[in-house]
Write a protein that holds these residues in place. Structure first.
Motif, PDB file in Angstrom:
ATOM      1  N   GLN A  17       0.821  -1.210   0.000  1.00 14.90           N
ATOM      2  CA  GLN A  17       0.000   0.000   0.000  1.00 14.90           C
ATOM      3  C   GLN A  17       0.858   1.265   0.000  1.00 14.90           C
ATOM      4  OE1 GLN A  17      -4.178  -1.540   1.089  1.00 14.90           O
ATOM      5  NE2 GLN A  17      -3.631   0.514   1.486  1.00 14.90           N
ATOM      6  N   ASN A  27       7.771   3.376  -3.875  1.00 16.25           N
ATOM      7  CA  ASN A  27       7.214   3.506  -5.225  1.00 16.25           C
ATOM      8  C   ASN A  27       5.703   3.685  -5.268  1.00 16.25           C
ATOM      9  OD1 ASN A  27       9.806   2.999  -6.524  1.00 16.25           O
ATOM     10  ND2 ASN A  27       9.563   0.900  -5.780  1.00 16.25           N
ATOM     11  N   TRP A  28       5.019   3.484  -4.120  1.00 17.00           N
ATOM     12  CA  TRP A  28       3.560   3.525  -4.114  1.00 17.00           C
ATOM     13  C   TRP A  28       3.063   4.556  -3.115  1.00 17.00           C
ATOM     14  CZ3 TRP A  28       0.897   0.647  -7.625  1.00 17.00           C
ATOM     15  CH2 TRP A  28       1.601  -0.377  -8.258  1.00 17.00           C
ATOM     16  N   THR A  57      -2.614  11.702  -5.206  1.00 17.69           N
ATOM     17  CA  THR A  57      -1.461  11.413  -4.364  1.00 17.69           C
ATOM     18  C   THR A  57      -1.370  12.502  -3.297  1.00 17.69           C
ATOM     19  OG1 THR A  57      -0.103  12.562  -6.001  1.00 17.69           O
ATOM     20  CG2 THR A  57      -0.154  10.153  -6.113  1.00 17.69           C
TER      21      THR A  57
END
Length: 216
Positions: free
Chosen positions: A15, A19-20, A96
């Motif tokens: 999660q 990179n996420w 984001t």
């Protein structure tokens, strides 16, 4: 990753890590999809909002789809939604979380200093990723009753030729709408009256995505 933090969900899926990023609710608003469209007997509704990397879900009383999405180049985006019949939609913009600041709680940043999680934000909660599998219209009600919003992985495409005085072609894309226990999708008119015939064909979207928006 060799250092830092990695967060996994109950299914073992990453999660949060280098990179996420955890997509978080940036805006919730209602729009009217009621402006007569050009080139089709359909209706449009527009929404402009600030975002970095948006993912958009909606609740609507009729199937709608994203006709166009434009990065305006100044930190804002404009989305145009289309419906066959006039309708209203509640739109949820997830982004984001680098745009959000907080004075307390847990924040996670990647190695470039970009914020990828904040515990003061409302994260996107996917309830179902449903393969459409070439079946449109589709009705799916496999979730407990709740508050859900929907989107598709892509709008898909279908063309049909019909006869009037001369042959005409209509083009459709796949719109989605929420249900109390899931979601549905159906074809929405994109353009009609095209003055030539084409071979009928269709490419359905790959996935119908359902988000749990209870409390948002």
């Amino acid at each position: 990753m060799t250092a830092g933090i990695a967060v996994y969900n109950d299914w073992g899926t990453v999660q949060i890590d280098e990179n996420w990023a955890a997509m978080s609710l940036r805006q919730k608003t209602q729009i009217a999809v009621q402006t007569p469209a050009t080139g089709a007997q359909a209706y449009n509704g527009n929404l402009t909002f600030a975002a970095v990397s948006p993912v958009v879900f909606w609740k609507a009383d009729a199937p709608i789809y994203v006709l166009t999405s434009t990065n305006n180049g100044n930190g804002t985006w404009t989305y145009t939604f289309r419906a066959t019949d006039p309708t209203f939609a509640t739109v949820y913009v997830f982004d984001t979380p680098e745009w959000a600041t907080q004075n307390y709680g847990l924040e996670v940043f990647n190695a470039s200093g970009v914020k990828v999680f904040g515990d003061q934000l409302s994260s996107l909660k996917l309830a179902k990723v449903l393969p459409i599998g070439g079946t449109v219209p589709l009705v799916w009600g496999g979730l407990p009753p709740g508050e859900y919003a929907v989107t598709t992985s892509d709008p898909g495409f279908k063309s049909e030729t019909y006869a009037a005085d001369i042959e005409r072609t209509a083009v459709f894309s796949c719109g989605a709408r929420h249900l109390a226990n899931g979601a549905s999708c159906d074809w929405v008119l994109a353009r009609d009256g095209i003055p030539f015939a084409v071979n009928s064909q269709s490419f359905t979207p790959q996935f119908l995505l359902v988000a749990d928006v209870a409390g948002l």
